[in-house]
Design a protein around this motif. Structure first.
Motif, PDB file in Angstrom:
ATOM      1  N   ILE A 199       1.071  -1.095  -0.051  1.00  0.00           N
ATOM      2  CA  ILE A 199       0.101   0.083   0.009  1.00  0.00           C
ATOM      3  C   ILE A 199       0.963   1.157   0.107  1.00  0.00           C
ATOM      4  O   ILE A 199       1.814   1.122   0.894  1.00  0.00           O
ATOM      5  CB  ILE A 199      -1.037   0.043   1.383  1.00  0.00           C
ATOM      6  CG1 ILE A 199      -1.748  -1.307   1.416  1.00  0.00           C
ATOM      7  CG2 ILE A 199      -1.872   1.287   1.267  1.00  0.00           C
ATOM      8  CD1 ILE A 199      -2.801  -1.316   2.546  1.00  0.00           C
ATOM      9  N   PRO A 200       0.790   2.176  -0.987  1.00  0.00           N
ATOM     10  CA  PRO A 200       1.836   3.232  -1.106  1.00  0.00           C
ATOM     11  C   PRO A 200       1.686   4.183   0.121  1.00  0.00           C
ATOM     12  O   PRO A 200       0.579   4.300   0.659  1.00  0.00           O
ATOM     13  CB  PRO A 200       1.184   4.043  -2.393  1.00  0.00           C
ATOM     14  CG  PRO A 200       0.572   3.222  -3.068  1.00  0.00           C
ATOM     15  CD  PRO A 200      -0.040   2.021  -2.119  1.00  0.00           C
ATOM     16  N   GLY A 201       2.848   4.471   0.551  1.00  0.00           N
ATOM     17  CA  GLY A 201       2.871   5.576   1.870  1.00  0.00           C
ATOM     18  C   GLY A 201       3.934   6.288   1.774  1.00  0.00           C
ATOM     19  O   GLY A 201       4.952   6.267   0.914  1.00  0.00           O
ATOM     20  N   ASN A 202       4.306   7.093   3.083  1.00  0.00           N
ATOM     21  CA  ASN A 202       5.612   7.744   3.311  1.00  0.00           C
ATOM     22  C   ASN A 202       6.759   6.746   3.272  1.00  0.00           C
ATOM     23  O   ASN A 202       6.782   5.797   3.761  1.00  0.00           O
ATOM     24  CB  ASN A 202       5.291   8.289   4.709  1.00  0.00           C
ATOM     25  CG  ASN A 202       6.406   9.472   5.014  1.00  0.00           C
ATOM     26  OD1 ASN A 202       7.452   9.137   4.594  1.00  0.00           O
ATOM     27  ND2 ASN A 202       6.028  10.442   5.508  1.00  0.00           N
ATOM     28  N   PRO A 203       7.868   7.061   2.565  1.00  0.00           N
ATOM     29  CA  PRO A 203       8.907   6.165   2.537  1.00  0.00           C
ATOM     30  C   PRO A 203       9.235   5.869   3.889  1.00  0.00           C
ATOM     31  O   PRO A 203      10.073   4.772   4.002  1.00  0.00           O
ATOM     32  CB  PRO A 203       9.696   6.728   1.569  1.00  0.00           C
ATOM     33  CG  PRO A 203       9.308   7.633   0.772  1.00  0.00           C
ATOM     34  CD  PRO A 203       7.736   8.202   1.666  1.00  0.00           C
ATOM     35  N   ASP A 204       9.522   6.962   4.627  1.00  0.00           N
ATOM     36  CA  ASP A 204       9.927   6.653   5.747  1.00  0.00           C
ATOM     37  C   ASP A 204       9.138   5.591   6.844  1.00  0.00           C
ATOM     38  O   ASP A 204       9.720   4.971   7.678  1.00  0.00           O
ATOM     39  CB  ASP A 204      10.044   8.097   6.976  1.00  0.00           C
ATOM     40  CG  ASP A 204      10.879   9.133   6.376  1.00  0.00           C
ATOM     41  OD1 ASP A 204      11.732   8.525   6.121  1.00  0.00           O
ATOM     42  OD2 ASP A 204      10.666  10.290   6.823  1.00  0.00           O
ATOM     43  N   TRP A 205       8.016   5.433   6.434  1.00  0.00           N
ATOM     44  CA  TRP A 205       7.361   4.467   7.150  1.00  0.00           C
ATOM     45  C   TRP A 205       7.781   3.022   6.595  1.00  0.00           C
ATOM     46  O   TRP A 205       7.531   1.824   7.459  1.00  0.00           O
ATOM     47  CB  TRP A 205       5.801   4.325   6.802  1.00  0.00           C
ATOM     48  CG  TRP A 205       4.908   5.345   7.117  1.00  0.00           C
ATOM     49  CD1 TRP A 205       5.408   6.534   8.040  1.00  0.00           C
ATOM     50  CD2 TRP A 205       3.746   6.027   6.473  1.00  0.00           C
ATOM     51  NE1 TRP A 205       4.431   7.412   7.913  1.00  0.00           N
ATOM     52  CE2 TRP A 205       3.409   7.166   7.378  1.00  0.00           C
ATOM     53  CE3 TRP A 205       2.850   5.131   5.902  1.00  0.00           C
ATOM     54  CZ2 TRP A 205       2.180   7.794   7.007  1.00  0.00           C
ATOM     55  CZ3 TRP A 205       1.576   5.973   5.584  1.00  0.00           C
ATOM     56  CH2 TRP A 205       1.273   7.318   6.104  1.00  0.00           C
ATOM     57  N   MET A 206       8.591   2.600   5.531  1.00  0.00           N
ATOM     58  CA  MET A 206       9.218   1.458   5.328  1.00  0.00           C
ATOM     59  C   MET A 206      10.751   1.355   5.493  1.00  0.00           C
ATOM     60  O   MET A 206      11.350   0.580   5.236  1.00  0.00           O
ATOM     61  CB  MET A 206       8.882   1.354   3.662  1.00  0.00           C
ATOM     62  CG  MET A 206       7.366   0.860   3.355  1.00  0.00           C
ATOM     63  SD  MET A 206       6.165   2.086   3.344  1.00  0.00           S
ATOM     64  CE  MET A 206       6.426   2.984   1.939  1.00  0.00           C
ATOM     65  N   LYS A 207      11.191   2.463   6.222  1.00  0.00           N
ATOM     66  CA  LYS A 207      12.614   2.693   6.248  1.00  0.00           C
ATOM     67  C   LYS A 207      13.048   1.565   7.389  1.00  0.00           C
ATOM     68  O   LYS A 207      12.433   1.384   8.357  1.00  0.00           O
ATOM     69  CB  LYS A 207      12.926   3.932   6.787  1.00  0.00           C
ATOM     70  CG  LYS A 207      14.543   4.167   6.996  1.00  0.00           C
ATOM     71  CD  LYS A 207      14.721   5.660   7.536  1.00  0.00           C
ATOM     72  CE  LYS A 207      16.229   5.886   7.723  1.00  0.00           C
ATOM     73  NZ  LYS A 207      16.419   7.162   8.298  1.00  0.00           N
ATOM     74  N   PRO A 208      13.894   0.981   6.906  1.00  0.00           N
ATOM     75  CA  PRO A 208      14.474  -0.170   7.791  1.00  0.00           C
ATOM     76  C   PRO A 208      15.218   0.118   9.049  1.00  0.00           C
ATOM     77  O   PRO A 208      15.713   1.168   9.111  1.00  0.00           O
ATOM     78  CB  PRO A 208      15.758  -1.198   6.849  1.00  0.00           C
ATOM     79  CG  PRO A 208      15.211  -0.730   5.575  1.00  0.00           C
ATOM     80  CD  PRO A 208      14.801   0.464   5.552  1.00  0.00           C
ATOM     81  N   GLN A 209      14.678  -0.584  10.138  1.00  0.00           N
ATOM     82  CA  GLN A 209      15.331  -0.161  11.568  1.00  0.00           C
ATOM     83  C   GLN A 209      15.630  -1.487  12.409  1.00  0.00           C
ATOM     84  O   GLN A 209      14.836  -2.400  12.414  1.00  0.00           O
ATOM     85  CB  GLN A 209      14.347   0.512  12.277  1.00  0.00           C
ATOM     86  CG  GLN A 209      14.543   0.998  13.776  1.00  0.00           C
ATOM     87  CD  GLN A 209      15.680   1.842  13.976  1.00  0.00           C
ATOM     88  OE1 GLN A 209      15.827   2.906  13.426  1.00  0.00           O
ATOM     89  NE2 GLN A 209      16.567   1.314  14.729  1.00  0.00           N
ATOM     90  N   SER A 210      16.990  -1.562  12.852  1.00  0.00           N
ATOM     91  CA  SER A 210      17.448  -2.515  13.613  1.00  0.00           C
ATOM     92  C   SER A 210      16.415  -2.653  14.796  1.00  0.00           C
ATOM     93  O   SER A 210      16.336  -1.489  15.194  1.00  0.00           O
ATOM     94  CB  SER A 210      18.900  -2.462  13.996  1.00  0.00           C
ATOM     95  OG  SER A 210      19.549  -2.513  12.756  1.00  0.00           O
ATOM     96  N   PRO A 211      16.064  -3.798  15.279  1.00  0.00           N
ATOM     97  CA  PRO A 211      15.369  -3.876  16.704  1.00  0.00           C
ATOM     98  C   PRO A 211      16.421  -3.582  17.599  1.00  0.00           C
ATOM     99  O   PRO A 211      17.575  -3.729  17.704  1.00  0.00           O
ATOM    100  CB  PRO A 211      14.947  -5.526  16.487  1.00  0.00           C
ATOM    101  CG  PRO A 211      15.744  -6.123  15.771  1.00  0.00           C
ATOM    102  CD  PRO A 211      16.372  -5.143  14.822  1.00  0.00           C
ATOM    103  N   LEU A 212      15.592  -3.163  18.864  1.00  0.00           N
ATOM    104  CA  LEU A 212      16.361  -2.763  19.919  1.00  0.00           C
ATOM    105  C   LEU A 212      15.693  -2.891  21.198  1.00  0.00           C
ATOM    106  O   LEU A 212      14.502  -2.876  21.332  1.00  0.00           O
ATOM    107  CB  LEU A 212      17.145  -1.686  19.826  1.00  0.00           C
ATOM    108  CG  LEU A 212      16.342  -0.374  20.130  1.00  0.00           C
ATOM    109  CD1 LEU A 212      17.263   0.941  20.641  1.00  0.00           C
ATOM    110  CD2 LEU A 212      15.568  -0.027  18.937  1.00  0.00           C
ATOM    111  N   LYS A 213      16.462  -3.229  22.245  1.00  0.00           N
ATOM    112  CA  LYS A 213      15.720  -3.397  23.971  1.00  0.00           C
ATOM    113  C   LYS A 213      15.544  -2.035  24.148  1.00  0.00           C
ATOM    114  O   LYS A 213      16.226  -1.135  24.105  1.00  0.00           O
ATOM    115  CB  LYS A 213      16.695  -4.125  24.510  1.00  0.00           C
ATOM    116  CG  LYS A 213      16.311  -4.249  26.097  1.00  0.00           C
ATOM    117  CD  LYS A 213      17.153  -5.038  26.945  1.00  0.00           C
ATOM    118  CE  LYS A 213      16.899  -5.221  28.256  1.00  0.00           C
ATOM    119  NZ  LYS A 213      17.848  -5.974  29.166  1.00  0.00           N
ATOM    120  N   LEU A 214      14.095  -1.705  24.675  1.00  0.00           N
ATOM    121  CA  LEU A 214      13.984  -0.368  25.189  1.00  0.00           C
ATOM    122  C   LEU A 214      14.072  -0.530  26.516  1.00  0.00           C
ATOM    123  O   LEU A 214      14.608   0.357  26.882  1.00  0.00           O
ATOM    124  CB  LEU A 214      12.416   0.001  24.881  1.00  0.00           C
ATOM    125  CG  LEU A 214      12.083   0.360  23.439  1.00  0.00           C
ATOM    126  CD1 LEU A 214      10.484   0.524  23.238  1.00  0.00           C
ATOM    127  CD2 LEU A 214      12.978   1.472  22.893  1.00  0.00           C
TER     128      LEU A 214
END
Length: 293
Positions: free
Chosen positions: A29-44
């Protein structure tokens, strides 16, 4: 053999289209490119982990008796989400509940695929659940006229305000925060490291955003609901805030700092919910001022 950094591997996974194939539940579904930007998982903190993208928050909670996931991003990011969960050492199949903040495709578009892959039960407000089952936004949603349809979640279950989802040693409480959508829900729980426990808030979007002919000025009941939701989030016990879009609360900056090894933990901020509410209050007033002019 060269080993790619995890974010690069996620980007390659996304770009390759391996998450999509001919699967109806993961069609983009097209959307803001930032919404699909890869991000490494991390402990909060404690057993609470960030598994979202660069522009959409998703949180995984290890309860000791299965996993709870909050939100699902877009259909085309499902493979990245699953890869992030596995990278942390967890199994997607161990997700028992997926909680949703809002029935907008950027937060719930991936629900159907993630629920299918995990067998998890999807839970949100009754209004939100009806929208998820239909695969389209509620007719009274301020953005209803511009939102695309998304894969329906036929078994989405609606719960009451204050309902507690219990699993293992974790209790997650639903806090209804309508206004951005009619069925928006924020979620709260405690995360602990040893005997040091903090109050965590996963806050729904509180932005006054609308499309088409909708105006907040002409819908005073929606405006009042949003004001009440802003006040409610502001008053929550809140040591650690995750907002539905990280950049709405400075979460993007905190993620980058935490990933770089910053100490103390940048997410531990007892003023975060107050600041988030104040920002939302200002955006609502700015919207009303524009409509009045």
């Amino acid at each position: 053999m060269m080993i790619l950094p995890f974010t690069a591997a996620l980007a390659l996974l996304f770009a390759s289209g391996s998450a999509l194939h001919d699967d109806a539940l993961t069609q983009p579904i097209p959307g803001n490119p930032d919404w699909m930007k890869p991000q490494s998982p991390l402990k909060l903190y404690g057993d609470t982990y960030f598994v979202g993208t660069g522009g959409i928050s998703m949180v995984l909670i290890d309860t000791g008796d299965g996993l709870i996931l909050i939100d699902a991003a877009l259909p085309q990011t499902v493979a990245m989400t699953e890869a992030s969960i596995r990278h942390l050492g967890f199994r997607v199949e161990d997700i028992r509940y997926i909680l949703n903040t809002e029935a907008h495709y950027d937060h719930s578009g991936g629900l159907a695929a993630l629920a299918r892959g995990s067998g998890a039960e999807v839970i949100t407000s009754s209004i939100g659940a009806a929208a998820l089952r239909a695969g389209r936004a509620d007719a009274h949603d301020p953005q209803a006229s511009s939102l695309p349809e998304q894969p329906p979640v036929p078994d989405a279950r609606g719960i009451a305000d204050g309902h507690v989802v219990r699993l293992g040693d974790t209790a997650v409480t639903a806090v209804f925060t309508p206004g951005h959508t009619p069925g928006s829900v924020s979620w709260t729980w405690k995360a602990c490291e040893g005997e040091a426990c903090v109050d965590v808030v996963f806050a729904s979007s509180l932005n006054a955003v609308a499309s088409g002919s909708f105006t907040y000025t002409a819908q005073p009941e929606v405006t009042a609901a949003l004001r009440a939701s802003i006040d409610r989030v502001e008053a929550l016990p809140c040591d650690l805030l995750i907002s539905a879009h990280p950049d709405n609360s400075g979460g993007d900056v905190k993620i980058a700092a935490l990933q770089a090894g910053a100490t103390p933990n940048p997410f531990l901020d007892p003023s975060a919910c107050r600041a988030y509410a104040e920002r939302a209050r200002g955006r609502l007033q700015a919207r009303l001022d524009r409509e009045a002019s």
